[in-house]
Design an enzyme around this catalytic site. Sequence first.
Site, short mmCIF file in Angstrom:
data_model
loop_
_atom_site.label_atom_id
_atom_site.label_comp_id
_atom_site.label_asym_id
_atom_site.label_seq_id
_atom_site.Cartn_x
_atom_site.Cartn_y
_atom_site.Cartn_z
N HIS A 1 0.88 -1.48 0.14
CA HIS A 1 0.06 -0.19 0.04
C HIS A 1 0.94 1.19 -0.19
CE1 HIS A 1 0.96 1.12 4.17
NE2 HIS A 1 0.64 -0.17 4.61
N GLU B 1 -2.32 -6.95 7.48
CA GLU B 1 -0.97 -6.79 8.07
C GLU B 1 -0.87 -7.71 9.25
OE1 GLU B 1 2.07 -6.86 7.81
OE2 GLU B 1 2.66 -4.73 7.74
#
Length: 277
Positions: free
Chosen positions: A22, A100
């Site tokens: 990201h 994550e």
Amino acid sequence: MPASAHTQSKELLTFGLTMVRHGETQYNKDRLLQGQGIDTPLSETGRQQSGAAGLYLRDLKFTNVFVSNMQRARQTADIIVKNNAHCSGLEIVVDPQLKERSFGIAEGGPVQCMKDMAKAAGQACGDFTPPQGETPEQVRERIRGFLSSMFQRMAADHCGDGQPEPRGRSQAALDAAADDTPLPGRPDDGLSDVGAHALVVGHGAYISLVVRHLVEELQCSLPGGLKASHSFSSCPNTGLCRFLLTLRAGERGPEPGHVRCVFLNRRDHLKSSKEHK
């Protein structure tokens, strides 16, 4: 039946896999850990980075898109897809298995604090698990789950019923391509004659563990001159990693028969965006 013919009959599909971290968030800029507990949006720089990645990849045809369910990853994927010339109407599969790694009590604090905690415990930072956090092996279990579901989806989407021949490049073509010839440095490196191409947008620590899993457990071959120990370094914001995977029919469904790394942590689009400012 000769062994080579038997192996060939087992092959289902060869596809490209491009993984993207990201874009930057304010937490990234301030060197603070986000993990799972802090779900922040992209910063203005992060949106610009995602736009640059989208423009860099704009002419590539993605047949499948998978993304973490966290805000920063979804925003990045949306921007990349919006800039792509071939992704109009393409389904974006949101998968929580891509989120994550959890860093437990270290989340929200400086990255340096976790490094200090790891040093005090006599461990490398990547191997250290803060209290209430996920161990690397727990993340690897999620990685196995995601890869399994992705393999099933890719096979279902790109292997027709009773398809007798593998789609995409043959094993022989993959082996011939896995030499030390320098890459041209183009956005489509490694994708010649590969009909299926998956885009996966995720997170830094997660992607590092994916690379480690592919190298250590799936015997992924690396580009010439790259040592395995150097392949696990942190991926920069919107850094690009690409692999070629050949799926074969296994007892429990599609499984990887061959994995090759094309490049790791490429950031050419970030250099280009700076040059044009």
